[in-house]
Scaffold this active site. Structure first.
Site, PDB file in Angstrom:
ATOM      1  N   GLY A   1     -11.632  -7.843  21.247  1.00 51.90           N
ATOM      2  CA  GLY A   1     -11.837  -6.351  20.827  1.00 51.90           C
ATOM      3  C   GLY A   1     -13.019  -5.831  21.772  1.00 51.90           C
TER       4      GLY A   1
ATOM      5  N   ARG B   1      28.900  12.920  -8.604  1.00 53.76           N
ATOM      6  CA  ARG B   1      29.844  13.546  -7.896  1.00 53.76           C
ATOM      7  C   ARG B   1      29.277  13.213  -6.324  1.00 53.76           C
ATOM      8  NH1 ARG B   1      29.730  19.843  -7.004  1.00 53.76           N
ATOM      9  NH2 ARG B   1      28.764  19.627  -9.212  1.00 53.76           N
TER      10      ARG B   1
ATOM     11  N   ASN C   1      -2.128 -12.531  17.487  1.00 55.48           N
ATOM     12  CA  ASN C   1      -2.120 -11.107  17.919  1.00 55.48           C
ATOM     13  C   ASN C   1      -0.855 -10.981  18.068  1.00 55.48           C
ATOM     14  OD1 ASN C   1      -3.174  -9.684  21.091  1.00 55.48           O
ATOM     15  ND2 ASN C   1      -3.318  -8.766  18.856  1.00 55.48           N
TER      16      ASN C   1
ATOM     17  N   HIS D   1     -11.136 -14.837  11.834  1.00 57.03           N
ATOM     18  CA  HIS D   1     -10.334 -13.728  11.145  1.00 57.03           C
ATOM     19  C   HIS D   1      -9.473 -14.029   9.965  1.00 57.03           C
ATOM     20  CE1 HIS D   1     -11.555 -11.795  14.950  1.00 57.03           C
ATOM     21  NE2 HIS D   1     -10.554 -10.972  14.610  1.00 57.03           N
TER      22      HIS D   1
ATOM     23  N   TYR E   1      -8.266 -11.272  29.415  1.00 54.69           N
ATOM     24  CA  TYR E   1      -8.833 -11.044  28.176  1.00 54.69           C
ATOM     25  C   TYR E   1      -8.158 -12.148  27.334  1.00 54.69           C
ATOM     26  CZ  TYR E   1      -8.703  -9.212  23.478  1.00 54.69           C
ATOM     27  OH  TYR E   1      -8.894  -8.805  22.044  1.00 54.69           O
TER      28      TYR E   1
END
Length: 514
Positions: free
Chosen positions: A59, A295, A194, A82, A52
């Site tokens: 994808g 407080r 990535n 992208h 891959y």
């Protein structure tokens, strides 16, 4: 991470040095050698295999094999396709830290990135060429694909970049700096985009600024107790030691340190535990216990500090992790496919951090209200007005700003972590939205610096009205002096927005932190 840290382990204090320009990021020989080994192994291992990101689509299109003749162009196609983010661009300083985080993780030697790309990225940082990265785009799995695509677009010499405080074409910046763009090989395009380096880079800056907010919030809360001549037991070691949360105990300790040499705090044994003091009194004009915003400071800021420490640990682990896919392991001579790009760790921590910072702004706002409301403090004129009541208005307008900004924080504190929307053909069917979470946390933090600025002006104004400067602790005096460098005492009605802006800028530049 426990034990001795590796010499190239990137810590938050290093990021702060890079952010302030006190140190330069330089690739170590060990990082380069790891990367070369990983790259050379992957180049040989990938022959005659389907891997891959090297010879497949991306994808849901990973089922398609890409021919040998198109492998190099495939990496360029990925980046260009992208780089479609929208919105405002991240600042040059933020982009620099994102680039350092990306370089640091790729140099771990688990990404198979070519040494040339790493050296190019290092060179861009050294020459202050910062590609424009828009805020909106990535869903946080597979990492910050869109934002990092814009970073990668700059590395291949395309798009626009910050250079010498101007936005120019990347081509122009490269010519001016006399350097060349990256030449992509193997899976360089995928390894660049990535991962989680955008969200984690943002997270490191958020943490640095949160540390500053924590410091000043504790200090301001300490001065608030001096201004109201509070009792010392609420931040005593004995009371807070009875509860086992380390953050609470630490904040109480810091308050004691801040107030150690002041002259105005009350000890209960001298007042309400003193028979002579209480003899015959049926009503005590002094409060037996202070309001919660005075407080309960250790109990309120304590969990925020603990949350900050946990986020610091998680973010440091992330920026020193291999956060892309697949993972190349020269040691075992294998390539592992999975989901290290998933940004859930960062998303979750940034959501928790922004909730904590919002609560801090709420504490600041309540302390501001205490000083402004004469019916609560029974000491100061309404709205700390040093002019003529009714004719002048003091800090009334500033309170509106603090309240509205705090309200925005409360709305922004809804979590992103649980707002996953499937996309990418349902390949990415559950995502982190980590960069969105980090950006929302950034907005909350920036807002809180504005609320803090109003609070510090109010505190300085109250000190002037009370004429108590000489009685205060050294730390309280230093805080007053710090405020007065940005904004003068307010006696007449005039716009103060420029003074508030100066004070906020000085706070952001401060190196103080918890």
């Amino acid at each position: 991470m426990t034990g001795n840290l590796p010499s190239d382990y990137l810590q938050l204090k290093d990021i702060q040095d890079y952010l302030k320009g006190d140190k330069d990021y330089i690739l170590a020989d060990t990082q380069l050698q790891r990367s070369i080994r990983s790259f050379e192994f992957l180049k040989e291992f990938s022959k005659n295999k389907v891997i891959y990101g090297i010879n497949t689509g991306f994808g849901p299109m990973a089922q398609y094999r890409v021919g040998e003749e198109n492998l190099k162009e495939l990496q360029y196609n990925l980046i260009r396709s992208h780089a479609n983010g929208t919105g405002d661009f991240l600042s040059p300083a933020t982009t620099k830290i994102i680039m350092i985080c990306r370089l640091n993780t790729l140099a771990l030697g688990f990404s198979g990135t070519s040494p040339g790309v790493l050296k190019t990225l290092e060179s861009y940082i050294a020459h202050e060429i910062y590609p424009l990265i828009p805020q909106h785009g990535g869903v946080g799995a597979s990492g910050d694909l869109v934002q990092l695509a814009h970073l990668a677009l700059g590395l291949i010499g395309e798009g626009k970049a910050y250079f010498k405080n101007e936005i120019v074409t990347t081509e122009y910046a490269l010519q001016a700096a006399n350097i060349k763009p990256a030449e992509l090989e193997l899976r360089d395009g995928l390894s660049l985009i990535n991962g989680t380096s955008c969200m984690s880079g943002l997270a490191t800056i958020n943490l640095i600024q949160t540390s500053t907010l924590l410091h000043y919030s504790v200090l301001a809360s300490s001065v608030m107790n001096e201004l109201t001549a509070s009792y010392t037991d609420s931040f005593s070691e004995e009371l807070n030691g009875a509860k086992l949360h380390p953050g609470q105990q630490f904040i109480a300790q810091k308050m004691r340190e801040n107030l150690v040499d002041g002259n105005v705090l009350k000890n209960r044994k001298d007042h309400l535990f003193n028979e002579e003091y209480i003899d015959g009194q049926e009503f005590f004009s002094e409060k037996v216990q202070e309001y919660y915003s005075l407080r309960c400071v250790p109990q309120i800021i304590g969990p925020i500090y603990d949350t900050y420490l946990n986020a610091k640990k998680i973010v440091e682990e992330e920026i020193n992790s291999a956060n892309d896919n697949p993972i190349v392991c020269a040691e075992t001579e294998n390539v592992y496919h999975g989901g290290n790009f998933h940004g859930d760790y960062i998303s979750f921590e940034m959501d928790k951090l922004k909730i904590g910072v919002t609560k801090m702004s709420m504490l600041m706002e309540r302390q501001i209200n205490y000083l402004m409301n004469n019916r609560l403090n029974n000491k100061f004129p309404a709205f700390l007005n040093m002019g003529k009541l009714g004719f002048n208005f003091g800090l009334q307008g500033m309170q509106f700003t603090a309240v509205s900004t705090t309200a925005e924080n409360q709305t922004l504190s809804n979590p992103m972590y649980v707002h996953s929307i499937p996309n990418n053909g349902d390949n990415q069917d559950i995502v982190s939205m980590g960069t969105n979470s980090a950006l929302m946390a950034e907005r909350v933090i920036n807002n809180t610096f504005e609320v803090l600025s109003v609070q510090l002006v109010a505190i300085a104004q109250a000190i002037d009205i009370d004429q108590s400067y000489e009685k205060l602790s050294t730390a309280s005096k230093a805080l007053y002096d710090f405020v007065r460098k940005s904004i003068d005492v307010i006696k007449e009605d005039k716009p103060q927005y420029e003074g508030l802006a100066r004070l906020k800028a000085n706070l952001l530049q401060s190196k103080e932190g918890l």
